[in-house]
Design an enzyme around this catalytic site. Structure first.
Site, PDB file in Angstrom:
ATOM      1  N   ARG A   1     -37.823  24.958 -53.424  1.00  0.00           N
ATOM      2  CA  ARG A   1     -39.240  24.805 -53.729  1.00  0.00           C
ATOM      3  C   ARG A   1     -40.106  25.759 -52.919  1.00  0.00           C
ATOM      4  O   ARG A   1     -41.078  26.316 -53.394  1.00  0.00           O
ATOM      5  CB  ARG A   1     -39.625  23.362 -53.399  1.00  0.00           C
TER       6      ARG A   1
ATOM      7  N   LYS B   1     -22.020  14.911 -53.578  1.00  0.00           N
ATOM      8  CA  LYS B   1     -22.049  13.466 -53.371  1.00  0.00           C
ATOM      9  C   LYS B   1     -23.269  13.114 -52.518  1.00  0.00           C
ATOM     10  O   LYS B   1     -23.785  13.997 -51.847  1.00  0.00           O
ATOM     11  CB  LYS B   1     -20.760  12.998 -52.695  1.00  0.00           C
TER      12      LYS B   1
ATOM     13  N   LYS C   1     -10.003  19.557 -47.737  1.00  0.00           N
ATOM     14  CA  LYS C   1      -9.450  19.732 -46.386  1.00  0.00           C
ATOM     15  C   LYS C   1      -7.947  19.988 -46.476  1.00  0.00           C
ATOM     16  O   LYS C   1      -7.247  19.331 -47.241  1.00  0.00           O
ATOM     17  CB  LYS C   1      -9.699  18.479 -45.528  1.00  0.00           C
TER      18      LYS C   1
ATOM     19  N   GLU D   1     -16.528   9.180 -36.358  1.00  0.00           N
ATOM     20  CA  GLU D   1     -17.327  10.341 -35.969  1.00  0.00           C
ATOM     21  C   GLU D   1     -18.038  10.031 -34.660  1.00  0.00           C
ATOM     22  O   GLU D   1     -18.434   8.882 -34.423  1.00  0.00           O
ATOM     23  CB  GLU D   1     -18.382  10.626 -37.026  1.00  0.00           C
TER      24      GLU D   1
ATOM     25  N   HIS E   1     -15.124   9.417 -49.666  1.00  0.00           N
ATOM     26  CA  HIS E   1     -14.039   9.982 -48.847  1.00  0.00           C
ATOM     27  C   HIS E   1     -12.898   8.987 -48.594  1.00  0.00           C
ATOM     28  O   HIS E   1     -11.733   9.307 -48.780  1.00  0.00           O
ATOM     29  CB  HIS E   1     -14.570  10.455 -47.490  1.00  0.00           C
TER      30      HIS E   1
ATOM     31  N   LYS F   1     -20.199   5.912 -37.237  1.00  0.00           N
ATOM     32  CA  LYS F   1     -20.855   6.990 -36.485  1.00  0.00           C
ATOM     33  C   LYS F   1     -20.972   6.554 -35.034  1.00  0.00           C
ATOM     34  O   LYS F   1     -20.909   5.378 -34.715  1.00  0.00           O
ATOM     35  CB  LYS F   1     -22.241   7.266 -37.061  1.00  0.00           C
TER      36      LYS F   1
END
Ligand code: BG6
Length: 521
Positions: A82, A182, A216, A250, A274, A373
């Site tokens: 944009r 996704k 991967k 993570e 995933h 996380k």
């Protein structure tokens, strides 16, 4: 999937493995037979061209494959966004991002200059119905002259409108394809609406739904491991396997993606795509071939066989959590609410699920999924926990550990098979549990390409094997929707866990209730 994938994993020659077995540890890494098969000239239009994904992944991936000689200056990259920028401003932005995010990679100025010549930028506000798309049409070649890829790296609610805009502008040629990032929707209903909208413009075999985990190396290795070896398949069922764990931990928090993440949560962000893809590749039947449809047909059978999670079972088979402040590698980190700038939120940053597959092969084998996380460290792996031997001949005082296969997806990519062996020396028959340890670092010198590199080139090649079919995505949403509804109707608590720890204690308890523990390796 092309044979190229499996070729890259050439095993050592039989001489290495038999005559020279003792020297294996000191042997040099296997030189790779990896090579880049050039693709036909293409033009790729990246919507969301200034966004995070374009900066961190898409442009660096295209640049790497350009440097590797997989495509030449006959190809063209057109970024669309944009905001108004000149072409040079856009290139400066991408170069700065490359230097920041790809800091371990060598980028020679000369190569970047050559790459920059094929990159262009056009500002279009795709949500403005009056926007003029001719700037895009003018930058493209004659229809059908080249392979044309439209990459939609933008919120999924815009997918259908952008496809309609492309059609109205007359830029969808017979060799066009569209790539959808996704998450595809936020539930079954929205995913279906997106699929219908996009399907009005592109046929199913022109739609590439990305799940970057499938790109991967170590995820593709699941196919090599399962179907390239005779060893595992006879044991790959409830006859020898006690349970399976799939973990994607993570250490990072939500970063600058708070607005998206708070509306999504770990279940939609990681499990729907995933983790379920990993579950499918780990448990599907042997496909007739590695063609896109043969593999995807086996995956959907697994998704259809997943036992639905009901409001009655949800409290026993799921745990949701959210990180509070804590420490990661001696650095103190803030809590989720501060990260997203909210006073209250029940969005989960952690989820653990006990899944069950209702078919002959897997009946009675729990598949424990977890992702979070701000966990202690980054670690994605699949653990296949075998059953104990049916009877021990070593006497009651000798403890036997059951075999375990650990497939470490990232980092420190490895395959580890834990076995019982006799500890050498006098003093009776003592057993020790040790791993056969195949690490990628010891065995391969090849650069591991980012998942997006391979996936982008697969789109150009027209290879759909590593992309999700419509029915897969919708079926995965069906299963996830029931969990979301169950959490809602039962008001299931979001358990707090300090950043830097392995998630809420309730996730440990969920396994303890089954007489099990999460694996520590
Ligand atoms: C993305 C999620 O799909 O995958 C992110 O949206 C997550 O939240 C990321 O951090 C993890 O990918 P990887 O490749 O770092 O394991």
């Amino acid at each position: 999937m092309t044979v190229e994938t499996l070729d890259e994993m050439n095993p050592p020659s039989s001489r290495d493995s038999i005559e020279d077995a003792g020297a294996a540890r000191s042997a040099p890494p296997i030189s790779s037979a990896s090579s880049f098969v050039p693709v036909d000239p293409f033009e790729i239009v990246v919507f969301g061209g200034t966004g995070d994904l374009a900066r961190r992944k898409l442009m660096p991936s295209l640049f790497h494959r350009f440097c590797d000689g997989q495509f030449s200056s006959d190809s063209k990259i057109i970024a669309v966004s944009r905001s108004k920028h000149s072409r040079q401003e856009y290139l400066d932005m991408m170069r700065a991002a490359y230097d920041k995010y790809s800091k371990d990679d060598v980028c020679a100025d000369k190569e970047w200059e050559a790459f920059a010549k094929i990159v262009d930028y056009v500002a279009i506000d795709v949500m403005d119905v009056k926007a003029n798309w001719t700037g895009l049409a003018e930058r493209l070649s004659q229809p059908d002259e080249k392979i044309r890829v439209f990459y939609l790296a933008m919120p999924p609610r815009m997918f259908a409108d952008v496809c309609r805009g492309l059609k109205a502008t007359g830029v969808v040629s017979s060799n066009s394809r569209v790539v959808l990032e996704k998450p595809l929707g936020t539930d079954y209903k929205s995913a279906r609406a997106i699929n219908e909208g996009v399907g009005e413009v592109f046929a199913e075999d022109r739609i590439y739904r990305i799940d970057h985990y499938l790109g991967k190396e170590t995820v593709q290795n699941l196919l090599a491991l399962r179907f390239g070896n005779i060893l595992f398949e006879p044991l790959w069922s409830n006859s020898a396997i006690d349970h399976i764990e799939i973990t994607a931990a993570e250490s990072i928090g939500v970063g600058g993606r708070g607005a998206y993440y708070d509306g999504s949560g770990a279940l939609r962000d990681m499990v729907q795509n995933h983790l379920l893809q990993l579950l499918c590749l780990t448990t599907m039947e042997t496909p007739a071939s590695l063609s896109a449809d043969d593999v995807r047909t086996e995956k959907i059978k697994v998704l259809r066989a997943l036992r639905p999670i009901t409001p009655e079972s949800i409290g026993h088979v799921t745990v949701r959590g959210q990180y509070t402040r804590g420490h990661i590698e001696n650095e103190s980190v803030t809590d989720y609410l501060s990260d997203v700038g909210l006073d209250r939120s029940s969005t989960e940053t952690y989820v653990a699920i006990k899944a069950s597959i209702e078919n002959w092969r897997w009946a009675g084998v729990p598949i424990y999924l977890r992702t979070g996380k701000r966990m202690a460290s980054r670690r994605s792996e699949i653990v296949i926990q075998f059953k104990s031997v049916p009877h021990s001949v070593f006497g009651a005082e000798t403890h036997l550990n059951a075999n375990r296969l650990v497939i470490r997806l990232q980092p420190d990519e490895a395959v580890r098979l834990w076995l019982e062996i006799k500890e050498p020396g006098a003093g009776g028959l003592r057993l020790k549990t040790l791993p056969l340890n195949l690490t990628y670092a010891d065995n391969f010198t090849v650069r591991y390409p980012d998942a997006y590199e391979r996936l982008l080139m697969d789109v150009v090649r027209g290879n759909l094997s590593l992309f999700m079919r419509r029915d897969e995505v919708e079926q995965a949403w069906h299963w996830v929707d029931a969990i979301l509804a169950g959490w809602d109707s039962t008001n299931q608590r979001v358990e707090l866990y300090p950043a830097g720890e392995d998630g809420p204690l309730e996730a440990e308890d969920m396994l303890k209730a089954d007489g099990r523990n999460w694996s520590k390796d």
